[in-house]
Design a protein around this motif. Sequence first.
Motif, PDB file in Angstrom:
ATOM      1  N   ARG A 121       0.730  -1.222   0.011  1.00 35.60           N
ATOM      2  CA  ARG A 121      -0.195   0.043   0.133  1.00 35.60           C
ATOM      3  C   ARG A 121       0.829   1.336   0.102  1.00 35.60           C
ATOM      4  N   HIS A 122       2.006   1.181   0.675  1.00 39.24           N
ATOM      5  CA  HIS A 122       2.802   2.604   0.814  1.00 39.24           C
ATOM      6  C   HIS A 122       4.148   2.303   0.539  1.00 39.24           C
ATOM      7  N   VAL A 123       4.620   2.983  -0.479  1.00 36.15           N
ATOM      8  CA  VAL A 123       6.044   2.678  -1.078  1.00 36.15           C
ATOM      9  C   VAL A 123       6.698   4.338  -1.018  1.00 36.15           C
ATOM     10  N   LEU A 124       7.829   4.265  -1.262  1.00 33.29           N
ATOM     11  CA  LEU A 124       8.638   5.424  -1.230  1.00 33.29           C
ATOM     12  C   LEU A 124       9.431   5.650  -2.582  1.00 33.29           C
ATOM     13  N   VAL A 125       9.362   6.859  -3.356  1.00 33.19           N
ATOM     14  CA  VAL A 125       9.975   6.742  -4.736  1.00 33.19           C
ATOM     15  C   VAL A 125      11.143   7.878  -4.283  1.00 33.19           C
ATOM     16  N   ILE A 126      12.404   7.703  -4.617  1.00 36.14           N
ATOM     17  CA  ILE A 126      13.211   8.573  -4.516  1.00 36.14           C
ATOM     18  C   ILE A 126      13.624   8.990  -5.760  1.00 36.14           C
ATOM     19  N   THR A 127      13.450  10.309  -6.074  1.00 32.30           N
ATOM     20  CA  THR A 127      13.971  10.827  -7.484  1.00 32.30           C
ATOM     21  C   THR A 127      15.078  11.738  -7.276  1.00 32.30           C
ATOM     22  N   LYS A 140      12.499  14.891 -10.470  1.00 32.54           N
ATOM     23  CA  LYS A 140      11.617  15.384  -9.593  1.00 32.54           C
ATOM     24  C   LYS A 140      10.323  15.798 -10.328  1.00 32.54           C
ATOM     25  N   ARG A 141      10.427  16.521 -11.346  1.00 32.27           N
ATOM     26  CA  ARG A 141       9.336  17.257 -12.047  1.00 32.27           C
ATOM     27  C   ARG A 141       8.604  16.175 -12.916  1.00 32.27           C
ATOM     28  N   ALA A 142       9.153  15.134 -13.430  1.00 30.77           N
ATOM     29  CA  ALA A 142       8.603  13.903 -14.324  1.00 30.77           C
ATOM     30  C   ALA A 142       7.644  13.069 -13.657  1.00 30.77           C
ATOM     31  N   VAL A 143       8.424  12.473 -12.565  1.00 30.16           N
ATOM     32  CA  VAL A 143       7.597  11.578 -11.814  1.00 30.16           C
ATOM     33  C   VAL A 143       6.177  12.006 -11.406  1.00 30.16           C
ATOM     34  N   PRO A 144       5.864  13.034 -10.836  1.00 33.20           N
ATOM     35  CA  PRO A 144       4.488  13.334 -10.495  1.00 33.20           C
ATOM     36  C   PRO A 144       3.647  13.522 -11.679  1.00 33.20           C
TER      37      PRO A 144
END
Length: 184
Positions: A121-127, A140-144
Amino acid sequence: MPRDRELKTEERILWGKVAKTTRPMPGRMEDLLAFADLEMPEPAIPVTAPVSTAAFAADAQEQPKTPVSRAHHPLEKPVKRKLVRGRLPLEARIDLHGMIQSEAHGLLLDFLVHAHERGLRHVLVITGKGRSMGSEGALKRAVPLWFSKPEFRYLISSHEPAAQHHGGEGALYVRLSRARGERS
């Protein structure tokens, strides 16, 4: 409803539109193509009162047809607070910084699909923050923005920048949507 009933034309067209938004199961592409060529007939408009064409044109100009934005909702405050304090575990993490966008896109999609299939359910994506060599942080801009694309849309329920000790503005908390039929 009896299983041997033939679908009406409108039902077949509607089902075809719904089927086009999904990935067919292996060997079932022919069933999807059977619905592909149908067109929706124009509905008959009942005439109840004379309508002024000027009034109709004015209404059409006031409400332009724009696609509905399907933006993700932010995490609920209690959920984010639990993630920040460590009371709700981050079940997986992926570190994308240092990668080019095409490489990161495929890796992130694969990571999220596998996490979703495992029921996480909860993960961390490090950009990464993107401050090296004058960069503003492409990932940082592209992932969202990627999260709004169809391939990611069904996987993600919400996302939000992470707390400072989890990477701050260079990371995102991502809440994955539940798999179909899953409750809790």
